[in-house]
Motif scaffolding. Sequence first.
Motif, PDB file in Angstrom:
ATOM      1  N   ARG A 152       0.848  -1.201   0.000  1.00  0.00           N
ATOM      2  CA  ARG A 152       0.000   0.000   0.000  1.00  0.00           C
ATOM      3  C   ARG A 152       0.881   1.247   0.000  1.00  0.00           C
ATOM      4  NH1 ARG A 152      -5.235  -1.741   3.799  1.00  0.00           N
ATOM      5  NH2 ARG A 152      -5.753  -3.580   2.526  1.00  0.00           N
ATOM      6  N   ILE A 153       0.560   2.175  -0.907  1.00  0.00           N
ATOM      7  CA  ILE A 153       1.329   3.406  -1.070  1.00  0.00           C
ATOM      8  C   ILE A 153       0.451   4.575  -0.626  1.00  0.00           C
ATOM      9  CG2 ILE A 153       2.632   4.845  -2.677  1.00  0.00           C
ATOM     10  CD1 ILE A 153       3.764   2.036  -2.397  1.00  0.00           C
ATOM     11  N   PRO A 154       0.935   5.451   0.257  1.00  0.00           N
ATOM     12  CA  PRO A 154       0.093   6.548   0.753  1.00  0.00           C
ATOM     13  C   PRO A 154      -0.137   7.638  -0.284  1.00  0.00           C
ATOM     14  CG  PRO A 154       2.312   6.740   1.622  1.00  0.00           C
ATOM     15  CD  PRO A 154       2.260   5.423   0.899  1.00  0.00           C
ATOM     16  N   PHE A 155      -1.168   8.414  -0.050  1.00  0.00           N
ATOM     17  CA  PHE A 155      -1.474   9.606  -0.844  1.00  0.00           C
ATOM     18  C   PHE A 155      -0.334  10.610  -0.676  1.00  0.00           C
ATOM     19  CE2 PHE A 155      -3.220  13.861  -1.245  1.00  0.00           C
ATOM     20  CZ  PHE A 155      -4.062  13.779  -2.353  1.00  0.00           C
ATOM     21  N   LEU A 156       0.187  11.115  -1.800  1.00  0.00           N
ATOM     22  CA  LEU A 156       1.272  12.091  -1.739  1.00  0.00           C
ATOM     23  C   LEU A 156       0.733  13.467  -2.121  1.00  0.00           C
ATOM     24  CD1 LEU A 156       4.142  10.003  -3.376  1.00  0.00           C
ATOM     25  CD2 LEU A 156       3.752  10.451  -0.947  1.00  0.00           C
ATOM     26  N   PRO A 157       1.057  14.496  -1.336  1.00  0.00           N
ATOM     27  CA  PRO A 157       0.451  15.805  -1.565  1.00  0.00           C
ATOM     28  C   PRO A 157       0.919  16.520  -2.821  1.00  0.00           C
ATOM     29  CG  PRO A 157       2.053  15.915   0.218  1.00  0.00           C
ATOM     30  CD  PRO A 157       1.887  14.477  -0.120  1.00  0.00           C
ATOM     31  N   ARG A 158       1.997  16.050  -3.463  1.00  0.00           N
ATOM     32  CA  ARG A 158       2.373  16.653  -4.733  1.00  0.00           C
ATOM     33  C   ARG A 158       2.477  15.566  -5.781  1.00  0.00           C
ATOM     34  NH1 ARG A 158       7.981  17.471  -5.957  1.00  0.00           N
ATOM     35  NH2 ARG A 158       9.419  16.350  -4.589  1.00  0.00           N
ATOM     36  N   GLY A 159       2.703  15.949  -7.011  1.00  0.00           N
ATOM     37  CA  GLY A 159       2.684  14.990  -8.112  1.00  0.00           C
ATOM     38  C   GLY A 159       3.834  14.000  -8.048  1.00  0.00           C
ATOM     39  N   VAL A 185       5.970  13.252 -10.670  1.00  0.00           N
ATOM     40  CA  VAL A 185       6.787  13.467 -11.852  1.00  0.00           C
ATOM     41  C   VAL A 185       8.165  13.935 -11.398  1.00  0.00           C
ATOM     42  CG1 VAL A 185       7.097  14.863 -13.933  1.00  0.00           C
ATOM     43  CG2 VAL A 185       4.830  13.983 -13.345  1.00  0.00           C
ATOM     44  N   GLY A 186       9.220  13.284 -11.896  1.00  0.00           N
ATOM     45  CA  GLY A 186      10.579  13.636 -11.512  1.00  0.00           C
ATOM     46  C   GLY A 186      11.144  12.690 -10.471  1.00  0.00           C
ATOM     47  N   LEU A 187      12.469  12.580 -10.431  1.00  0.00           N
ATOM     48  CA  LEU A 187      13.123  11.612  -9.549  1.00  0.00           C
ATOM     49  C   LEU A 187      12.873  11.902  -8.075  1.00  0.00           C
ATOM     50  CD1 LEU A 187      16.560  11.037 -11.349  1.00  0.00           C
ATOM     51  CD2 LEU A 187      14.407   9.791 -11.624  1.00  0.00           C
ATOM     52  N   ALA A 188      12.841  13.190  -7.691  1.00  0.00           N
ATOM     53  CA  ALA A 188      12.614  13.527  -6.280  1.00  0.00           C
ATOM     54  C   ALA A 188      11.256  13.008  -5.810  1.00  0.00           C
ATOM     55  CB  ALA A 188      12.706  15.039  -6.078  1.00  0.00           C
ATOM     56  N   ALA A 189      10.224  13.193  -6.640  1.00  0.00           N
ATOM     57  CA  ALA A 189       8.883  12.713  -6.276  1.00  0.00           C
ATOM     58  C   ALA A 189       8.835  11.187  -6.242  1.00  0.00           C
ATOM     59  CB  ALA A 189       7.854  13.250  -7.266  1.00  0.00           C
TER      60      ALA A 189
END
Length: 595
Positions: free
Chosen positions: A273-280, A282-286
């Motif tokens: 299970r992966i939690p809801f992330l507040p930003r998108g 896209v990109g390696l940091a995300a």
Amino acid sequence: MTLPSTRTRFLFFTGKGGVGKTSLSCATGLALAQAGKSVLIVSTDPASNLDEVLGTGLNQTPTAIAGAPGLFALNIDPEAAAHTYRERMVGPYRGILPAAAIQSMEEQFSGACTVEIAAFDEFSKLLGDPGATAEFDHVIFDTAPTGHTLRLLTLPSAWDEFISSSTGGASCLGPLAGLEKQKTLYAATVERLSSAEETTVVLVARADAASLREADRTRAELADLGIRNQTLVVNGLFPDAASGDAIATAMAQRAAEALANMPAGLAGLSQSRIPFLPRGTVGLAALREMAHPEIVASPTSHEMPATSLPPGLSALVEDMASAGHGVIMTMGKGGVGKTTVAAAIAVALAKKGHHVVLSTTDPAAHIAATLDGIVPGLTVKRIDPSQEVQLYTEEVLAKAGQQLDAGGRAMLEEDLRSPCTEEIAVFRAFARTVDEGKNGFVVLDTAPTGHTILLLDAAEAYHREVMRTQGDMPESVRELLPRLRDPGYTRVVIVTLPEATPVHEAERLDKDLVRAGIKPYAWVINQSLLASGTTHPVLCQRGGYEVPFIRRVADSLAPECALIPWLAESPVGVTGLEHLVTQQPCIEAHSSSLG
């Protein structure tokens, strides 16, 4: 809350469009690369956004990902693969056969069937040929939305059955010509997919009932194909800590109910299970945050940024209704809510007293689950591929078969057993449905972007096939493209989410449609947290992330634009769909008009 197990060398991510397959496959690949593994990520999606998520331009050969040592990726471009496949089949005859014969061969290889075969051909080289990916420790496949993926996976047995039963040489359209040589490779591909020691199939879903239903359907159909080495990832799980915020509470409750009522077969699989992330994502940091959610800082602000918002859906429906008849097509990337928006428009038009047909060409359709009530004047239909193949086969045999001797009829029957037939039959039904717009409204919930464009591009190939087998063309088919290009008859509504990938995908779709002579009528931005009225800090941060995408659509891309808020009440059933149309974006701290 962790990424899926990476015990096997091959990982195959699949699921309903928009559930986060690409982000999860990339986050998994990045985590493996950071652990010192050499990893190749491959997209088989006709509408791939793999390069956008990874931040590196890709092609059909492995490309090193900037900033991620050990991580490589490639896109299987169906159109480019088709061009290569076509030239491989036609090229040897250039300069040998007359120009007219070469032109005829090229025409045979111009249809959507060639594109699908060519893409599968490339996919099989990577999975079925051990030498093709020998330098990588892991190969991750980011696949197309469910319906297309299942068709991709069933092709090997379908082609094998067709070729094996052919006694007089394959007489199907040109794309079949190169398949006999590939039988060994295709068999190896299926064997590797089925091997629990070599391959893990990762079913990706959101914590909502429709997504989990679709994942369970995929699980069962894959199991029927002998592919039982499956695991489940539930993505974007939002745990509300009793905040008192109506939107946050509804989001958490919906997720909890969906997980509690998960189909038994799906619940029996190992899960991540992966939690809801507040930003998108896209990109390696995300992607690193997706792999390690514990590093994400908790937001504290309860305020949304100020920006002007487009109006709700009701004004668009009023304008559509004023035409009195015609075709309305909802189009966009899988998972953006095309089905729900189409059903809401259909219900609203029927409530205004119009005769409305609501139909879909999506192989993974779920309109029946969205609309659970009876509305006077509204007829719900689905273009069922198996039924259309049967009708088409019977009609061709009745018209053309009676003029043939036994040998000729046997060859025609061979043609009709080919998987090419399904593409033709579905396209024919699509044209027939569009024809109904003469006498009322037809609202079409279409397939995900890549499949839809292939379907529309099949017109010329279909024309040639009809002429070959029947000698005439139905009026509905003859009129299809002119009707689609007539803004007085057809209104294309592009549906997107206020996020990077769906907006970029929709922009590409818009350009593809314009090149085909089809000018979109309007855009609908769906499920906006910015417009929902929430004050939950995590959701407010996500709402702020939406602003540039709403601005780009409303200010630059859409001739007309509507915005639908994320609603605490799920838009299911007649009442829920009516609310979707009448609900206006929350304008607290926002300007209510664009400008």
